[in-house]
Design an enzyme around this catalytic site. Structure first.
Site, PDB file in Angstrom:
ATOM      1  N   ASP A 114       5.719  15.230 -39.033  1.00  0.00           N
ATOM      2  CA  ASP A 114       5.190  15.108 -37.515  1.00  0.00           C
ATOM      3  C   ASP A 114       6.388  14.620 -36.470  1.00  0.00           C
ATOM      4  OD1 ASP A 114       2.650  14.847 -35.634  1.00  0.00           O
ATOM      5  OD2 ASP A 114       3.991  13.374 -35.029  1.00  0.00           O
ATOM      6  N   ASP A 159       3.516  20.376 -33.318  1.00  0.00           N
ATOM      7  CA  ASP A 159       4.748  19.575 -33.941  1.00  0.00           C
ATOM      8  C   ASP A 159       4.560  19.271 -35.132  1.00  0.00           C
ATOM      9  OD1 ASP A 159       3.565  17.592 -32.865  1.00  0.00           O
ATOM     10  OD2 ASP A 159       5.084  16.938 -31.743  1.00  0.00           O
ATOM     11  N   HIS A 216       8.986  25.185 -22.123  1.00  0.00           N
ATOM     12  CA  HIS A 216       8.331  25.523 -23.261  1.00  0.00           C
ATOM     13  C   HIS A 216       9.145  26.405 -24.221  1.00  0.00           C
ATOM     14  CE1 HIS A 216       4.458  23.272 -22.909  1.00  0.00           C
ATOM     15  NE2 HIS A 216       4.744  23.218 -21.634  1.00  0.00           N
ATOM     16  N   ASN A 275       9.943  19.706 -24.170  1.00  0.00           N
ATOM     17  CA  ASN A 275       9.190  20.820 -23.552  1.00  0.00           C
ATOM     18  C   ASN A 275       9.423  20.168 -21.860  1.00  0.00           C
ATOM     19  OD1 ASN A 275       8.341  22.373 -25.301  1.00  0.00           O
ATOM     20  ND2 ASN A 275       6.394  21.327 -25.661  1.00  0.00           N
TER      21      ASN A 275
END
Length: 229
Positions: free
Chosen positions: A76, A120, A89, A84
């Site tokens: 993770d 993610d 993005h 972002n």
């Protein structure tokens, strides 16, 4: 030529011409079917397996005649949202794709497979070739944290990851055991500072709820089942 022979020859010619006409259509349909199957089992951004594809691969991996213990890895990225927010993005997707390539390369090098589960969050399944999962975890953490180049005119972006590892038997279910244990270990890595790895140990429990980032992996199947009930 007699009438019966003429009729037979005409039928053969018609059949051959019909086959020549339909063959391109059959091949086109085959390609479309292959593409559809690929899309069902792969993540469109990274080209890695998705959750469904990982489940299929797990079944293949664990039903082989020489199937042995496997290492489940859950990855993770830490605090990815600012990427972002800062770069947009599109650039964020570029980062996710490049990180996916690194994870794929590591998994392939160790004889395993990689997947992007969502956003993610990534996963990998590796055959157990070492009794020291910490070495594998360190490789993931180190390579993921290397700067990501977004173009000659842009500053590189650095992201880190929390990595959870779990050694499980080939007969253990993927979602309920392998990924759940790796999920618990991953949250322990986050709880202890992030940008690190942690291996699951018997009796290890999920950290306090305030450290969780949304529904846990082992809970998502239950949530999805309730939503579709």
């Amino acid at each position: 030529m007699s009438l019966p022979l003429i009729m037979i020859a005409t039928t053969l010619v018609a059949f051959t011409l019909g086959g020549l006409t339909t063959w391109p259509l059959i091949r086109q349909l085959q390609h479309r079917l292959t593409d559809a199957i690929w899309q069902l089992e792969h993540d469109p951004l990274t080209g890695l397996l998705n959750r469904a594809g990982l489940l299929t691969a797990h079944t293949t991996l664990t039903t082989a005649d020489d199937a042995g213990p496997i290492m489940a890895v859950l990855i993770d990225l830490d605090d990815f949202k600012p990427v972002n927010d800062t770069h947009g993005h599109d650039r964020g997707n570029d980062v996710l794709a490049q990180i996916g390539e690194r994870i794929h390369d590591i998994a392939t090098l160790h004889g395993g497979i990689a997947a992007r589960l969502s956003g993610d969050e990534y996963a990998a399944l590796l055959p157990v070739r070492t009794t020291d999962p910490a070495r594998i975890g360190e490789i993931f953490v180190t390579l993921i944290s290397q700067p990501v180049q977004l173009g000659a005119d842009r500053e590189p972006v650095t992201v880190t990851a929390s990595v959870g590892l779990a050694l499980v038997e080939a007969t253990d279910p993927l979602q309920e055991v392998a990924l759940r244990r790796a999920d618990i270990a991953m949250y322990h890595a986050k709880h202890h500072g992030r940008n690190r790895h942690c291996s699951y140990e018997p009796g290890m429990a999920m950290p306090a709820a305030e450290h969780h980032r949304g529904p846990r992996l082992r809970d998502r199947g239950q949530l999805n089942s309730k939503a579709t009930a």
